[in-house]
Design a protein around this motif. Structure first.
Motif, PDB file in Angstrom:
ATOM      1  N   THR A   1       1.041   4.145  -2.883  1.00  0.00           N
ATOM      2  CA  THR A   1       0.784   5.541  -2.536  1.00  0.00           C
ATOM      3  C   THR A   1       1.888   6.440  -3.064  1.00  0.00           C
ATOM      4  O   THR A   1       1.630   7.492  -3.651  1.00  0.00           O
ATOM      5  CB  THR A   1       0.685   5.688  -1.000  1.00  0.00           C
ATOM      6  OG1 THR A   1      -0.265   4.763  -0.515  1.00  0.00           O
ATOM      7  CG2 THR A   1       0.287   7.090  -0.608  1.00  0.00           C
TER       8      THR A   1
ATOM      9  N   ALA B   1       0.837  -1.201   0.000  1.00  0.00           N
ATOM     10  CA  ALA B   1       0.000   0.000   0.000  1.00  0.00           C
ATOM     11  C   ALA B   1       0.870   1.248   0.000  1.00  0.00           C
ATOM     12  O   ALA B   1       0.551   2.242  -0.668  1.00  0.00           O
ATOM     13  CB  ALA B   1      -0.920  -0.005   1.218  1.00  0.00           C
TER      14      ALA B   1
ATOM     15  N   LEU C   1      -4.930   1.112   5.838  1.00  0.00           N
ATOM     16  CA  LEU C   1      -4.403   1.430   7.173  1.00  0.00           C
ATOM     17  C   LEU C   1      -5.266   0.832   8.292  1.00  0.00           C
ATOM     18  O   LEU C   1      -4.730   0.118   9.142  1.00  0.00           O
ATOM     19  CB  LEU C   1      -4.215   2.944   7.325  1.00  0.00           C
ATOM     20  CG  LEU C   1      -3.085   3.525   6.468  1.00  0.00           C
ATOM     21  CD1 LEU C   1      -3.019   5.039   6.614  1.00  0.00           C
ATOM     22  CD2 LEU C   1      -1.742   2.909   6.849  1.00  0.00           C
ATOM     23  N   PRO C   2      -6.591   1.033   8.311  1.00  0.00           N
ATOM     24  CA  PRO C   2      -7.386   0.357   9.350  1.00  0.00           C
ATOM     25  C   PRO C   2      -7.358  -1.154   9.174  1.00  0.00           C
ATOM     26  O   PRO C   2      -7.479  -1.897  10.151  1.00  0.00           O
ATOM     27  CB  PRO C   2      -8.802   0.909   9.146  1.00  0.00           C
ATOM     28  CG  PRO C   2      -8.632   2.151   8.377  1.00  0.00           C
ATOM     29  CD  PRO C   2      -7.433   1.916   7.502  1.00  0.00           C
TER      30      PRO C   2
ATOM     31  N   ILE D   1      -6.263   8.474  -1.604  1.00  0.00           N
ATOM     32  CA  ILE D   1      -6.125   8.869  -0.195  1.00  0.00           C
ATOM     33  C   ILE D   1      -7.225   8.184   0.616  1.00  0.00           C
ATOM     34  O   ILE D   1      -6.978   7.639   1.690  1.00  0.00           O
ATOM     35  CB  ILE D   1      -6.231  10.398  -0.033  1.00  0.00           C
ATOM     36  CG1 ILE D   1      -5.105  11.096  -0.768  1.00  0.00           C
ATOM     37  CG2 ILE D   1      -6.197  10.791   1.449  1.00  0.00           C
ATOM     38  CD1 ILE D   1      -5.269  12.608  -0.811  1.00  0.00           C
TER      39      ILE D   1
ATOM     40  N   PHE E   1      -6.383   4.258   0.930  1.00  0.00           N
ATOM     41  CA  PHE E   1      -5.414   3.815   1.946  1.00  0.00           C
ATOM     42  C   PHE E   1      -5.858   4.212   3.353  1.00  0.00           C
ATOM     43  O   PHE E   1      -5.516   3.536   4.312  1.00  0.00           O
ATOM     44  CB  PHE E   1      -3.962   4.219   1.606  1.00  0.00           C
ATOM     45  CG  PHE E   1      -3.570   5.660   1.816  1.00  0.00           C
ATOM     46  CD1 PHE E   1      -3.450   6.185   3.089  1.00  0.00           C
ATOM     47  CD2 PHE E   1      -3.262   6.472   0.741  1.00  0.00           C
ATOM     48  CE1 PHE E   1      -3.051   7.501   3.284  1.00  0.00           C
ATOM     49  CE2 PHE E   1      -2.856   7.796   0.930  1.00  0.00           C
ATOM     50  CZ  PHE E   1      -2.763   8.302   2.209  1.00  0.00           C
ATOM     51  N   SER E   2      -6.661   5.316   3.471  1.00  0.00           N
ATOM     52  CA  SER E   2      -7.113   5.717   4.807  1.00  0.00           C
ATOM     53  C   SER E   2      -8.240   4.831   5.332  1.00  0.00           C
ATOM     54  O   SER E   2      -8.384   4.665   6.539  1.00  0.00           O
ATOM     55  CB  SER E   2      -7.601   7.175   4.798  1.00  0.00           C
ATOM     56  OG  SER E   2      -6.567   8.040   4.405  1.00  0.00           O
TER      57      SER E   2
END
Lengths: 104, 204
Positions: free
Chosen positions: B73, B69, B200-201, B192, B195-196
């Motif tokens: 990015t 990831a 990431l979670p 954005i 990945f958010s």
């Protein structure tokens, strides 16, 4: 949110935008990678840096502002945000409510 | 365009009143992008609802890898920057530089799509294909929709390189280049969110 007047794109604005975006990307990835803080704290860091980076992109890469040359674009964007809040937010609200009722 | 802003108040009035066809096209393309954003927001909402429905198959923390990831990015952010350099070169009428930065953007976008495809293959090989659970269906739908947009952007970049080589940096070509720029930046903006909300979670 009142942004400064629109300036024509310059190398400086792209470099500044890139630097801010790299910083706002590095913070959540490092936080998650090194397991800093509790789960709630990490999720808050991800949410705040994600929103901040979206604003950085709109300002420095899309060059959006509230002056006359891009006002229509901002109006359309705000209407899309309204639709997103109603449709995506409504979906999440209804489905989580159903989930809570079915589980209870 | 930006030259109008520099003119004294009043003198520029006539220009602002007249219809600038390229401005109209840019606004029309902006309308498309905003409606595309609504589609993506609903795919995000679907993912958020489905994220817990793993049906006994793999969950996010088992299938997602943070480095993949991260590299995706970096590639996409770098390509947004190189597209900024395309815009600057085109505004100065530097044809070769414009083509060069477009090619750089294409390579970075290609690296991104390559990472994404290798991740899809890895997931399917480990038995976590889109048919395994609601979570995986929603994940593949959301991320692959974004990947298809990036792939369409790669085709568009190729077309624009050909147009610049054949026709040069004429006003219609620069106008199309500006709309391609909007499209490309929009895809980074959506990433954005991906990945958010997904990666990431997911690895937490």
């Amino acid at each position: 949110m009142v942004l400064p007047p629109r300036a024509p794109p310059t190398l400086g604005s792209y470099v500044l935008g890139l630097a801010l975006a790299i910083g706002l990307t590095a913070i959540p990835f490092i936080t998650v990678g090194l397991h800093i803080g509790s789960r709630t704290q990490v999720l808050a860091v991800i949410a705040v840096t994600g929103l901040a980076q979206a604003i950085v992109h709109l300002r420095y890469f899309f060059h959006l502002s509230f002056d006359t040359s891009s006002r229509e674009n901002v109006m359309v964007l705000l209407f899309a945000v309204l639709l997103i809040v109603i449709m995506a937010g409504g979906t999440l609200l209804i489905m989580s409510d159903l989930n809570a009722r079915m589980a209870a | 365009m930006t030259a109008c802003d520099a003119e004294p108040f009043g003198l520029a009035h006539g220009k602002h009143e007249g219809i600038d066809i390229y401005k109209v096209r840019e606004l029309g393309f902006w309308l498309y992008l905003c409606s595309d954003a609504v589609i993506f927001s609903l795919l995000f909402a679907t993912y958020c609802i489905m994220v817990g429905n793993t049906a006994g198959a793999a969950s996010g923390s088992r299938v997602f890898e943070l480095p993949t990831a991260f590299f995706e990015t970096v590639a996409l952010l770098a390509s947004t920057f190189t597209f900024g350099l395309v815009t600057l070169s085109a505004a100065r009428g530097e044809r070769r530089l414009t083509i060069g930065w477009l090619v750089a953007t294409f390579v970075l976008g290609g690296v991104f799509v390559g990472f994404e495809l290798s991740e899809f293959v890895r997931l399917i090989e480990m038995g976590a294909g889109p048919g395994k659970s609601g979570f995986l269906s929603a994940y593949f739908t959301l991320v692959a929709t974004h990947g298809l947009h990036v792939s369409a952007g790669l085709v568009w970049i190729t077309v624009m390189v050909a147009q610049i080589m054949i026709r040069g940096l004429t006003e219609p070509v620069v106008s199309r280049l500006a709309r391609l720029g909007l499209f490309w930046r929009f895809l980074d903006l959506i990433w954005i969110g991906i990945f958010s909300i997904v990666y990431l979670p997911g690895v937490l």
